[in-house]
Scaffold this motif. Structure first.
Motif, PDB file in Angstrom:
ATOM      1  N   SER A  47      26.673  33.902  31.029  1.00 37.37           N
ATOM      2  CA  SER A  47      28.001  34.152  30.471  1.00 37.37           C
ATOM      3  C   SER A  47      28.036  35.507  29.785  1.00 37.37           C
ATOM      4  N   VAL A  48      29.233  36.060  29.686  1.00 36.15           N
ATOM      5  CA  VAL A  48      29.421  37.333  28.999  1.00 36.15           C
ATOM      6  C   VAL A  48      30.767  37.279  28.282  1.00 36.15           C
ATOM      7  N   TYR A  49      30.828  37.954  27.147  1.00 34.60           N
ATOM      8  CA  TYR A  49      32.025  37.994  26.317  1.00 34.60           C
ATOM      9  C   TYR A  49      32.542  39.421  26.304  1.00 34.60           C
ATOM     10  N   VAL A  50      33.747  39.638  26.842  1.00 28.86           N
ATOM     11  CA  VAL A  50      34.346  40.966  26.856  1.00 28.86           C
ATOM     12  C   VAL A  50      35.640  40.917  26.049  1.00 28.86           C
ATOM     13  N   PRO A  51      35.624  41.497  24.852  1.00 26.90           N
ATOM     14  CA  PRO A  51      36.862  41.555  24.071  1.00 26.90           C
ATOM     15  C   PRO A  51      37.737  42.713  24.571  1.00 26.90           C
ATOM     16  N   PHE A  52      38.841  42.389  25.218  1.00 23.09           N
ATOM     17  CA  PHE A  52      39.749  43.410  25.745  1.00 23.09           C
ATOM     18  C   PHE A  52      40.626  43.905  24.598  1.00 23.09           C
ATOM     19  N   SER A  72      29.928  42.534  26.087  1.00 19.28           N
ATOM     20  CA  SER A  72      29.781  43.602  27.064  1.00 19.28           C
ATOM     21  C   SER A  72      31.053  44.441  27.083  1.00 19.28           C
ATOM     22  N   SER A  73      30.932  45.662  27.566  1.00 17.35           N
ATOM     23  CA  SER A  73      32.112  46.523  27.673  1.00 17.35           C
ATOM     24  C   SER A  73      32.844  46.334  29.002  1.00 17.35           C
ATOM     25  N   ASP A  74      32.201  45.653  29.952  1.00 11.41           N
ATOM     26  CA  ASP A  74      32.873  45.352  31.214  1.00 11.41           C
ATOM     27  C   ASP A  74      32.251  44.112  31.853  1.00 11.41           C
ATOM     28  N   VAL A  75      32.964  43.581  32.835  1.00 14.13           N
ATOM     29  CA  VAL A  75      32.499  42.389  33.540  1.00 14.13           C
ATOM     30  C   VAL A  75      33.053  42.437  34.962  1.00 14.13           C
ATOM     31  N   LYS A  76      32.287  41.903  35.896  1.00 16.41           N
ATOM     32  CA  LYS A  76      32.758  41.793  37.274  1.00 16.41           C
ATOM     33  C   LYS A  76      33.192  40.351  37.471  1.00 16.41           C
ATOM     34  N   TYR A  77      34.456  40.134  37.802  1.00 15.60           N
ATOM     35  CA  TYR A  77      35.003  38.798  37.996  1.00 15.60           C
ATOM     36  C   TYR A  77      35.734  38.764  39.331  1.00 15.60           C
ATOM     37  N   THR A  81      35.954  44.739  38.750  1.00 14.11           N
ATOM     38  CA  THR A  81      35.305  45.129  37.504  1.00 14.11           C
ATOM     39  C   THR A  81      36.376  45.413  36.470  1.00 14.11           C
ATOM     40  N   LEU A  82      36.345  44.641  35.386  1.00 13.34           N
ATOM     41  CA  LEU A  82      37.299  44.798  34.296  1.00 13.34           C
ATOM     42  C   LEU A  82      36.577  45.395  33.100  1.00 13.34           C
ATOM     43  N   ASP A  83      37.109  46.488  32.551  1.00 10.28           N
ATOM     44  CA  ASP A  83      36.505  47.055  31.352  1.00 10.28           C
ATOM     45  C   ASP A  83      37.333  46.640  30.141  1.00 10.28           C
ATOM     46  N   LYS A  84      36.751  46.804  28.943  1.00 11.38           N
ATOM     47  CA  LYS A  84      37.386  46.293  27.734  1.00 11.38           C
ATOM     48  C   LYS A  84      38.718  46.955  27.411  1.00 11.38           C
ATOM     49  N   ARG A  85      39.009  48.096  28.019  1.00 13.65           N
ATOM     50  CA  ARG A  85      40.298  48.758  27.810  1.00 13.65           C
ATOM     51  C   ARG A  85      41.246  48.576  29.000  1.00 13.65           C
ATOM     52  N   LEU A  86      40.804  47.848  30.007  1.00  8.08           N
ATOM     53  CA  LEU A  86      41.586  47.566  31.220  1.00  8.08           C
ATOM     54  C   LEU A  86      42.104  48.848  31.869  1.00  8.08           C
ATOM     55  N   THR A  87      41.185  49.791  32.092  1.00 11.51           N
ATOM     56  CA  THR A  87      41.578  51.088  32.651  1.00 11.51           C
ATOM     57  C   THR A  87      41.414  51.194  34.165  1.00 11.51           C
ATOM     58  N   TRP A  88      40.714  50.299  34.778  1.00 13.19           N
ATOM     59  CA  TRP A  88      40.387  50.315  36.207  1.00 13.19           C
ATOM     60  C   TRP A  88      39.345  51.364  36.575  1.00 13.19           C
ATOM     61  N   SER A  89      38.927  52.209  35.656  1.00 15.97           N
ATOM     62  CA  SER A  89      37.945  53.253  35.965  1.00 15.97           C
ATOM     63  C   SER A  89      36.633  52.696  36.513  1.00 15.97           C
ATOM     64  N   PRO A  90      36.018  51.686  35.874  1.00 14.27           N
ATOM     65  CA  PRO A  90      34.761  51.162  36.423  1.00 14.27           C
ATOM     66  C   PRO A  90      34.934  50.548  37.812  1.00 14.27           C
TER      67      PRO A  90
END
Length: 97
Positions: A47-52, A72-77, A81-90
Motif C-alpha cells: 500500500s501507499v499513501y499519496v496526499p494530493f 509517496s509523491s506519486d503512485v501508479k494506479y 501515474t498520479l502525482d501529489k499535485r495532479l500535474t500529469w508530468s510523471p
C-alpha cells in the motif's frame, strides 16, 4: 472508495491535512475490521499513501493493521501515474520512456 479487480483506492477531500489523515485512518480501520471479519488478508506492505495537495506540508501518517503506510509523491494506479499535485508530468514522462 474505488475498486477494480485487486486494486483499491480510497479518496477523501478536506481542506486541512490533519482532517484528511484522520478521515483516511477511519476508512482504513473500517476496511481492516471488515477484512478481519471476512477473513481476508490485505498486505499493507503493498500500500501507499499519496496526499494530493498543493501545500508543501507532510500530513500525519496513516496506519493499516498497525503498520504505517508509506507516503509517496506519486503512485501508479491502473496504468496511470498520479502525482501529489495532479500535474500529469510523471505519467507523460513514463509514456515517453
Amino acid at each position: 472508495m474505488v475498486t477494480y479487480a485487486v486494486y483499491t483506492a480510497i479518496f477523501c477531500a478536506r481542506n486541512e491535512s490533519e482532517k484528511i489523515s484522520r478521515l483516511q485512518q477511519i476508512n482504513l480501520d473500517s476496511i481492516d475490521n471488515w477484512a478481519t471479519k471476512c477473513r481476508i488478508k490485505i498486505n499493507p506492505n503493498k500500500s501507499v499513501y499519496v496526499p494530493f495537495m498543493l501545500k508543501r506540508i507532510n500530513p500525519p501518517p496513516v496506519y493499516f493493521h498497525s503498520i504505517q503506510i508509506p507516503s509517496s509523491s506519486d503512485v501508479k494506479y491502473l496504468g496511470i501515474t498520479l502525482d501529489k499535485r495532479l500535474t500529469w508530468s510523471p505519467h507523460c514522462r513514463d509514456l515517453l520512456t
